[in-house]
Scaffold this active site. Structure first.
Site, PDB file in Angstrom:
ATOM      1  N   ALA A  12     148.197  25.443   7.649  1.00  0.00           N
ATOM      2  CA  ALA A  12     148.163  26.248   6.423  1.00  0.00           C
ATOM      3  C   ALA A  12     148.361  25.427   5.160  1.00  0.00           C
ATOM      4  O   ALA A  12     147.786  25.741   4.113  1.00  0.00           O
ATOM      5  CB  ALA A  12     149.222  27.344   6.502  1.00  0.00           C
ATOM      6  N   ARG A  24     154.111  30.717   6.740  1.00  0.00           N
ATOM      7  CA  ARG A  24     155.349  30.321   7.381  1.00  0.00           C
ATOM      8  C   ARG A  24     156.225  29.412   6.517  1.00  0.00           C
ATOM      9  O   ARG A  24     157.327  29.059   6.916  1.00  0.00           O
ATOM     10  CB  ARG A  24     155.056  29.598   8.706  1.00  0.00           C
ATOM     11  CG  ARG A  24     154.440  30.504   9.742  1.00  0.00           C
ATOM     12  CD  ARG A  24     154.176  29.755  11.040  1.00  0.00           C
ATOM     13  NE  ARG A  24     153.576  30.647  12.024  1.00  0.00           N
ATOM     14  CZ  ARG A  24     154.264  31.475  12.808  1.00  0.00           C
ATOM     15  NH1 ARG A  24     155.568  31.513  12.716  1.00  0.00           N
ATOM     16  NH2 ARG A  24     153.642  32.250  13.670  1.00  0.00           N
ATOM     17  N   GLN A  91     144.113  25.233  12.604  1.00  0.00           N
ATOM     18  CA  GLN A  91     144.830  26.479  12.832  1.00  0.00           C
ATOM     19  C   GLN A  91     144.452  27.508  11.762  1.00  0.00           C
ATOM     20  O   GLN A  91     144.837  28.671  11.857  1.00  0.00           O
ATOM     21  CB  GLN A  91     146.346  26.232  12.782  1.00  0.00           C
ATOM     22  CG  GLN A  91     146.865  25.343  13.902  1.00  0.00           C
ATOM     23  CD  GLN A  91     148.331  25.001  13.718  1.00  0.00           C
ATOM     24  OE1 GLN A  91     148.695  24.273  12.795  1.00  0.00           O
ATOM     25  NE2 GLN A  91     149.179  25.511  14.583  1.00  0.00           N
ATOM     26  N   VAL A  93     142.069  29.933   9.333  1.00  0.00           N
ATOM     27  CA  VAL A  93     140.983  30.876   9.602  1.00  0.00           C
ATOM     28  C   VAL A  93     140.112  31.078   8.366  1.00  0.00           C
ATOM     29  O   VAL A  93     139.313  32.007   8.307  1.00  0.00           O
ATOM     30  CB  VAL A  93     141.557  32.239  10.078  1.00  0.00           C
ATOM     31  CG1 VAL A  93     142.296  32.081  11.392  1.00  0.00           C
ATOM     32  CG2 VAL A  93     142.470  32.875   9.023  1.00  0.00           C
ATOM     33  N   HIS A 111     142.314  29.504  15.856  1.00  0.00           N
ATOM     34  CA  HIS A 111     142.759  30.874  15.614  1.00  0.00           C
ATOM     35  C   HIS A 111     141.640  31.770  15.092  1.00  0.00           C
ATOM     36  O   HIS A 111     141.903  32.818  14.515  1.00  0.00           O
ATOM     37  CB  HIS A 111     143.957  30.869  14.653  1.00  0.00           C
ATOM     38  CG  HIS A 111     145.150  30.183  15.223  1.00  0.00           C
ATOM     39  ND1 HIS A 111     146.169  29.646  14.451  1.00  0.00           N
ATOM     40  CD2 HIS A 111     145.499  29.924  16.507  1.00  0.00           C
ATOM     41  CE1 HIS A 111     147.075  29.090  15.241  1.00  0.00           C
ATOM     42  NE2 HIS A 111     146.687  29.246  16.482  1.00  0.00           N
ATOM     43  N   CYS A 122     133.353  47.193  21.559  1.00  0.00           N
ATOM     44  CA  CYS A 122     132.062  46.675  22.031  1.00  0.00           C
ATOM     45  C   CYS A 122     131.837  45.202  21.706  1.00  0.00           C
ATOM     46  O   CYS A 122     130.821  44.641  22.103  1.00  0.00           O
ATOM     47  CB  CYS A 122     130.916  47.512  21.467  1.00  0.00           C
ATOM     48  SG  CYS A 122     130.603  47.273  19.695  1.00  0.00           S
ATOM     49  N   THR A 185     150.756  21.094   8.670  1.00  0.00           N
ATOM     50  CA  THR A 185     151.191  21.946   9.773  1.00  0.00           C
ATOM     51  C   THR A 185     152.598  21.564  10.198  1.00  0.00           C
ATOM     52  O   THR A 185     152.936  20.379  10.236  1.00  0.00           O
ATOM     53  CB  THR A 185     150.231  21.848  10.982  1.00  0.00           C
ATOM     54  OG1 THR A 185     150.815  22.526  12.097  1.00  0.00           O
ATOM     55  CG2 THR A 185     149.939  20.399  11.363  1.00  0.00           C
ATOM     56  N   ILE A 228     149.467  16.941  -0.242  1.00  0.00           N
ATOM     57  CA  ILE A 228     148.278  16.771   0.594  1.00  0.00           C
ATOM     58  C   ILE A 228     147.032  16.495  -0.233  1.00  0.00           C
ATOM     59  O   ILE A 228     146.186  15.682   0.153  1.00  0.00           O
ATOM     60  CB  ILE A 228     148.081  18.025   1.472  1.00  0.00           C
ATOM     61  CG1 ILE A 228     149.213  18.108   2.501  1.00  0.00           C
ATOM     62  CG2 ILE A 228     146.727  18.014   2.172  1.00  0.00           C
ATOM     63  CD1 ILE A 228     149.288  19.441   3.226  1.00  0.00           C
TER      64      ILE A 228
END
Length: 249
Positions: A12, A24, A91, A93, A111, A122, A185, A228
């Site tokens: 994240a 988190r 991780q 999305v 994920h 369906c 992470t 980062i």
């Protein structure tokens, strides 16, 4: 001798510069609102229409589909474009690695993706943008247009298993890479976090770029605590420009 295979394992923290919250982290949604975790817990989501309505509202409010790749995502894609073999295990999305230019086949989304929705009955898939447009038009809990089943984002919720095929590919990359970079992470969510240990055990150089300590810091060849958005591009520039002996720094 060919160029070393670089594995980038992103969490994240990689996307916070793109405006996507770190759920988190110290200021994360899970800490400020513990009940929010129910929105991405499969059992609660399936059983409670109120949870689903709140979940759809949150997706619309966060505006994750509007996020753009930041300097870290762009640096990873640039390294790959320059000819260095790169595989991304994420991780996240948000799909920002692909938007930055990484080929989709080289990105393993452990994920799933928030850019699509899937019917829980369906298994029909469609775009998240279409579902959010229906929410904006007045459907608080849009149902599957094919069968009327419950729709959810194409992400792995708490209580769901990771896709075994995607995980197997990620494991193969971790065991076969020369450099494994864990970035943004906490390396606490299993089984994904164990990939760092697998890489180190297989002989890869392990580099961790994260503001906080992780359980794998003691195994790392290098730990970087700097932001980062500047640290990862600098690190990848070093890797992409090896010294005269051809060694990866």
């Amino acid at each position: 001798m060919g160029k070393p295979l670089i594995a980038v394992f992103s969490g994240a923290g990689m996307s916070t510069d793109s405006g996507i919250p770190d759920y988190r982290g110290p200021q994360g949604l899970w800490r400020s609102d513990p009940d929010a975790e129910k929105l991405v817990t499969y059992a609660y989501y399936m059983a409670d229409p109120g949870i689903r309505r709140r979940s759809w509202r949150l997706r619309a409010e966060i505006g994750a589909l509007d996020a753009q790749p930041n300097a870290a995502h762009l640096a990873v894609a640039e390294l790959e474009r320059a000819g260095t073999p790169v595989r991304v295990i994420t991780q996240n999305v948000d799909g920002l690695h692909q938007l930055a230019g990484m080929p989709a086949r080289k990105v393993f989304e452990l994920h799933g993706t928030a850019r699509a929705v899937v019917c829980t009955a369906c298994r029909a898939r469609s775009g998240m943008d279409e579902a959010l447009a229906r929410v904006a038009a007045g459907e608080p809990d849009p149902a599957c247009l094919a069968c009327g089943g419950i729709l959810k984002s194409a992400t792995v919720m708490f209580g769901e298993r990771l896709d075994p095929e995607v995980l197997a590919r990620a494991v193969a990359v971790a065991k076969g890479c020369h450099v494994f970079i864990a970035v943004g992470t906490t390396l606490q969510v299993q089984p994904a976090a164990s990939l760092a240990g697998m890489a180190a055990e297989a002989g890869a150089r392990l580099v961790i770029v994260n503001a906080e300590e992780t359980p794998y810091d003691s195994l790392a060849d290098e730990v970087i605590r700097e932001p980062i958005g500047t640290a990862l591009p600098a690190l990848l520039a070093r890797i992409g420009d090896p010294g005269p002996a051809g060694d990866t720094p």
